[in-house]
Design a protein around this motif. Structure first.
Motif, PDB file in Angstrom:
ATOM      1  N   ASP A  79      28.977  27.899 -17.715  1.00 54.71           N
ATOM      2  CA  ASP A  79      30.395  28.222 -17.815  1.00 54.71           C
ATOM      3  C   ASP A  79      30.606  29.314 -18.870  1.00 54.71           C
ATOM      4  O   ASP A  79      31.414  29.185 -19.789  1.00 54.71           O
ATOM      5  N   SER A  80      29.825  30.363 -18.714  1.00 54.25           N
ATOM      6  CA  SER A  80      29.834  31.478 -19.657  1.00 54.25           C
ATOM      7  C   SER A  80      30.497  32.688 -18.996  1.00 54.25           C
ATOM      8  O   SER A  80      31.091  32.564 -17.934  1.00 54.25           O
ATOM      9  N   ASP A  81      30.376  33.819 -19.624  1.00 55.65           N
ATOM     10  CA  ASP A  81      30.830  35.059 -19.001  1.00 55.65           C
ATOM     11  C   ASP A  81      29.641  36.020 -18.933  1.00 55.65           C
ATOM     12  O   ASP A  81      28.652  35.840 -19.642  1.00 55.65           O
ATOM     13  N   ALA A  82      29.744  36.998 -18.065  1.00 56.36           N
ATOM     14  CA  ALA A  82      28.616  37.897 -17.793  1.00 56.36           C
ATOM     15  C   ALA A  82      28.154  38.644 -19.046  1.00 56.36           C
ATOM     16  O   ALA A  82      26.954  38.762 -19.286  1.00 56.36           O
ATOM     17  N   ALA A  83      29.092  39.127 -19.859  1.00 53.88           N
ATOM     18  CA  ALA A  83      28.720  39.915 -21.043  1.00 53.88           C
ATOM     19  C   ALA A  83      27.953  39.056 -22.054  1.00 53.88           C
ATOM     20  O   ALA A  83      26.927  39.485 -22.597  1.00 53.88           O
ATOM     21  N   THR A  84      28.435  37.846 -22.286  1.00 58.20           N
ATOM     22  CA  THR A  84      27.753  36.949 -23.221  1.00 58.20           C
ATOM     23  C   THR A  84      26.360  36.599 -22.719  1.00 58.20           C
ATOM     24  O   THR A  84      25.385  36.612 -23.476  1.00 58.20           O
ATOM     25  N   MET A  85      26.253  36.327 -21.416  1.00 57.32           N
ATOM     26  CA  MET A  85      24.949  35.955 -20.859  1.00 57.32           C
ATOM     27  C   MET A  85      23.986  37.142 -20.916  1.00 57.32           C
ATOM     28  O   MET A  85      22.803  36.959 -21.192  1.00 57.32           O
ATOM     29  N   THR A  86      24.484  38.340 -20.685  1.00 56.60           N
ATOM     30  CA  THR A  86      23.635  39.536 -20.767  1.00 56.60           C
ATOM     31  C   THR A  86      23.044  39.664 -22.169  1.00 56.60           C
ATOM     32  O   THR A  86      21.848  39.886 -22.330  1.00 56.60           O
ATOM     33  N   ARG A  87      23.892  39.493 -23.191  1.00 58.27           N
ATOM     34  CA  ARG A  87      23.413  39.567 -24.587  1.00 58.27           C
ATOM     35  C   ARG A  87      22.411  38.453 -24.878  1.00 58.27           C
ATOM     36  O   ARG A  87      21.379  38.686 -25.505  1.00 58.27           O
ATOM     37  N   THR A  88      22.717  37.245 -24.424  1.00 57.75           N
ATOM     38  CA  THR A  88      21.843  36.107 -24.686  1.00 57.75           C
ATOM     39  C   THR A  88      20.477  36.314 -24.052  1.00 57.75           C
ATOM     40  O   THR A  88      19.441  36.135 -24.703  1.00 57.75           O
ATOM     41  N   VAL A  89      20.462  36.717 -22.786  1.00 65.63           N
ATOM     42  CA  VAL A  89      19.192  36.937 -22.084  1.00 65.63           C
ATOM     43  C   VAL A  89      18.423  38.086 -22.734  1.00 65.63           C
ATOM     44  O   VAL A  89      17.208  38.001 -22.920  1.00 65.63           O
ATOM     45  N   ARG A  90      19.115  39.143 -23.120  1.00 56.58           N
ATOM     46  CA  ARG A  90      18.443  40.285 -23.768  1.00 56.58           C
ATOM     47  C   ARG A  90      17.771  39.837 -25.067  1.00 56.58           C
ATOM     48  O   ARG A  90      16.616  40.188 -25.335  1.00 56.58           O
ATOM     49  N   ARG A  91      18.478  39.025 -25.866  1.00 53.39           N
ATOM     50  CA  ARG A  91      17.898  38.550 -27.131  1.00 53.39           C
ATOM     51  C   ARG A  91      16.710  37.621 -26.882  1.00 53.39           C
ATOM     52  O   ARG A  91      15.712  37.679 -27.595  1.00 53.39           O
ATOM     53  N   LEU A  92      16.836  36.750 -25.888  1.00 57.73           N
ATOM     54  CA  LEU A  92      15.724  35.851 -25.558  1.00 57.73           C
ATOM     55  C   LEU A  92      14.525  36.643 -25.043  1.00 57.73           C
ATOM     56  O   LEU A  92      13.374  36.301 -25.329  1.00 57.73           O
ATOM     57  N   GLU A  93      14.809  37.710 -24.306  1.00 59.46           N
ATOM     58  CA  GLU A  93      13.740  38.567 -23.782  1.00 59.46           C
ATOM     59  C   GLU A  93      13.042  39.284 -24.944  1.00 59.46           C
ATOM     60  O   GLU A  93      11.809  39.341 -24.999  1.00 59.46           O
ATOM     61  N   GLN A  94      13.826  39.816 -25.887  1.00 61.49           N
ATOM     62  CA  GLN A  94      13.254  40.510 -27.043  1.00 61.49           C
ATOM     63  C   GLN A  94      12.417  39.563 -27.905  1.00 61.49           C
ATOM     64  O   GLN A  94      11.432  39.968 -28.503  1.00 61.49           O
ATOM     65  N   ALA A  95      12.806  38.289 -27.938  1.00 59.45           N
ATOM     66  CA  ALA A  95      12.060  37.297 -28.716  1.00 59.45           C
ATOM     67  C   ALA A  95      10.821  36.809 -27.971  1.00 59.45           C
ATOM     68  O   ALA A  95       9.998  36.086 -28.538  1.00 59.45           O
ATOM     69  N   GLY A  96      10.695  37.186 -26.698  1.00 61.74           N
ATOM     70  CA  GLY A  96       9.526  36.800 -25.917  1.00 61.74           C
ATOM     71  C   GLY A  96       9.635  35.446 -25.237  1.00 61.74           C
ATOM     72  O   GLY A  96       8.633  34.904 -24.761  1.00 61.74           O
TER      73      GLY A  96
END
Length: 164
Positions: A69-86
């Motif tokens: 129950d999120s929004d696209a912009a928040t999820m994009t940032r979250t996934v990007r940070r998780l991706e950068q963290a590996g």
């Protein structure tokens, strides 16, 4: 029984003491979650994304938005940070060439036990001193409050559709 509020309740909030208590509780819960998660390299909310990925396997980002129950912009940032963290990686969807799947990495699986420990600790902090019956009652009350707001949101969206 009634504990004094951690933050003074302003007179303007006197018509909503339960709502103000929810606000205070959510703020403190998020603060403790943030402190505990920071120790394992996560921000609040990122662990929820990981929990769903561990449970369900690779997901489209749009599915994660819906699940949390999120929004696209928040999820994009979250996934990007998780991706950068590996902790996650993207791979093309085999069924939809426009979409990519977000999947947990091997490194994230090592993190799972730590996330489970953080959530257990957060539960212990939140429910300290409660009996099993009180925990059950608190959970039932919180679920009822959530149901009320979900229903209100559904009624509101039906009302705006009828007006349009």
């Amino acid at each position: 029984m009634g504990q004094e509020a951690s933050v003074p309740v302003p007179a303007a909030a006197s018509g909503g003491p339960v709502s103000h208590a929810i606000f205070r509780l959510a703020r403190l819960h998020r603060m403790f979650a943030g402190q505990l998660l920071r120790r394992i390299g996560l921000h609040p909310g990122q662990e929820l994304v990981m929990m769903h990925l561990w449970e369900l396997g690779p997901q489209r980002q749009t599915d994660l938005v819906r699940l949390l129950d999120s929004d696209a912009a928040t999820m994009t940032r979250t996934v990007r940070r998780l991706e950068q963290a590996g902790f996650v990686r993207r791979r093309p969807s085999p069924t939809d060439k426009r979409a990519s799947l977000i999947e947990p990495t091997a490194a994230s699986h090592a993190l799972r036990r730590e996330v489970e420990q953080v959530w257990s600790r957060l539960e212990d902090l939140s429910t300290a001193g409660l009996t099993d019956d009180e925990r059950t009652a608190a959970l039932a009350t919180l679920e009822r409050l959530e149901h009320n707001l979900v229903q209100a949101a559904a009624d509101q969206s039906l009302g705006t559709e009828a007006e349009g």
